[in-house]
Write a protein that holds these residues in place. Structure first.
Motif, short mmCIF file in Angstrom:
data_model
loop_
_atom_site.label_atom_id
_atom_site.label_comp_id
_atom_site.label_asym_id
_atom_site.label_seq_id
_atom_site.Cartn_x
_atom_site.Cartn_y
_atom_site.Cartn_z
N ARG A 32 1.28 2.66 -4.05
CA ARG A 32 0.11 3.52 -3.84
C ARG A 32 -0.25 4.34 -5.07
O ARG A 32 -1.40 4.76 -5.22
CB ARG A 32 0.33 4.44 -2.63
N GLU A 33 0.72 4.59 -5.96
CA GLU A 33 0.45 5.38 -7.15
C GLU A 33 0.12 4.51 -8.35
O GLU A 33 -0.14 5.04 -9.44
CB GLU A 33 1.66 6.27 -7.46
N LYS B 163 0.82 -1.21 0.00
CA LYS B 163 0.00 0.00 0.00
C LYS B 163 0.86 1.26 0.00
O LYS B 163 0.40 2.33 -0.43
CB LYS B 163 -0.94 0.00 1.21
N MET C 201 -3.07 -1.55 -7.16
CA MET C 201 -3.80 -1.33 -5.91
C MET C 201 -5.20 -1.95 -5.98
O MET C 201 -5.69 -2.48 -4.97
CB MET C 201 -3.90 0.16 -5.62
#
Length: 260
Positions: free
Chosen positions: A243-244, A239, A249
């Motif tokens: 995250r990007e 995470k 994700m």
């Protein structure tokens, strides 16, 4: 000395040699809840980071160039910050394959079942949390199915009890219906006697016939908790690292939801 839980959280956060503001805030919040001075913990974290940086100076710089725009990018980045090109991590360690090979080696060489399971558990627990997109996704695809417990009557009650109860019920009904006397008491007595007699036989037969089918399920269930714990550690790290990466994700959230 910090608690094992707090140390574990710090180790997980520093696996990639980086520490985001959010990770630092989470660690300091946990330290406060456990009664430690957050500032002292912060100093400890900084010393760990400094040591890791010193060690990294003596190694080959872990940087690459974007194949599209030649921008210098960190080995941890999965997408070029300049042009947005997704970067395939050709240097992925494939540590998941190493873990799989280790488990296969233990399975092949350790003949005592309890020792074999304990060694496999220790191998999973000590497995370092992956820090590349490829290794993270590969690990979760491999580990998530093993982290789910299978619930069947055979695995919960055991083959003997399961088959015994089924046979008892069938012959209880048969004894109740075919009793010579029509009183409820006599019918119940006939059903119970017949059910117990054949139920015991069914239990013995079921235990012998289905034992081998149940053992693999029970073995997997015994390992499920340690797989789940490692999955949770990998997901927590993913995470931050990914995250990007919206696609990654989404997949990770689906896996996390499936495990809950």
């Amino acid at each position: 000395m910090l608690s094992p839980e707090l140390n574990g959280l710090i180790d997980a956060a520093l696996t990639d040699g980086l520490l985001s503001d959010q990770e630092r805030a989470v660690i300091k919040k946990r330290a406060l809840l456990e009664g430690y001075d957050p500032d002292e913990v912060d100093i400890y974290i900084n010393s760990r980071l400094q040591q890791m940086q010193i060690e990294a100076q003596g190694a080959v710089a872990k940087v690459r160039k974007c194949p599209a725009c030649n921008a210098i990018i960190s080995y941890m980045q999965t997408r070029c910050p300049q042009c947005g090109t997704e970067i395939a991590n050709v240097g992925a360690t494939k540590s998941v394959q190493k873990l799989s090979d280790m488990i296969n080696e233990i399975t092949a060489t350790e003949l005592i079942k309890d020792k074999r399971q304990e060694r496999i558990k220790n191998a999973i627990k000590s497995f370092p949390v992956p820090t590349t997109k490829e290794d993270i996704m590969e690990f979760l695809f491999m580990a998530a199915p093993n982290a789910k417990k299978k619930k069947t009557f055979l695995s919960i009650l055991g083959p003997a009890l399961t088959v015994g109860l089924i046979v008892f019920a069938l012959f209880f009904i048969l004894g109740f219906v075919t009793a010579e006397k029509n009183t409820i008491g006599d019918r119940l007595e006939g059903g119970v006697i017949l059910g117990i007699f054949f139920g015991v036989i069914g239990a013995a037969v079921g235990h012998g016939a289905l034992k081998k089918r149940v053992e693999p399920v029970r073995d997997q269930n015994k390992m499920a908790d340690v797989w789940r714990t490692k999955c949770e550690q990998v997901i927590a790290k993913a995470k931050f690292i990914l995250r990007e990466d919206a696609g990654a994700m989404n997949t990770i959230r689906d896996i996390e939801k499936d495990l809950s």
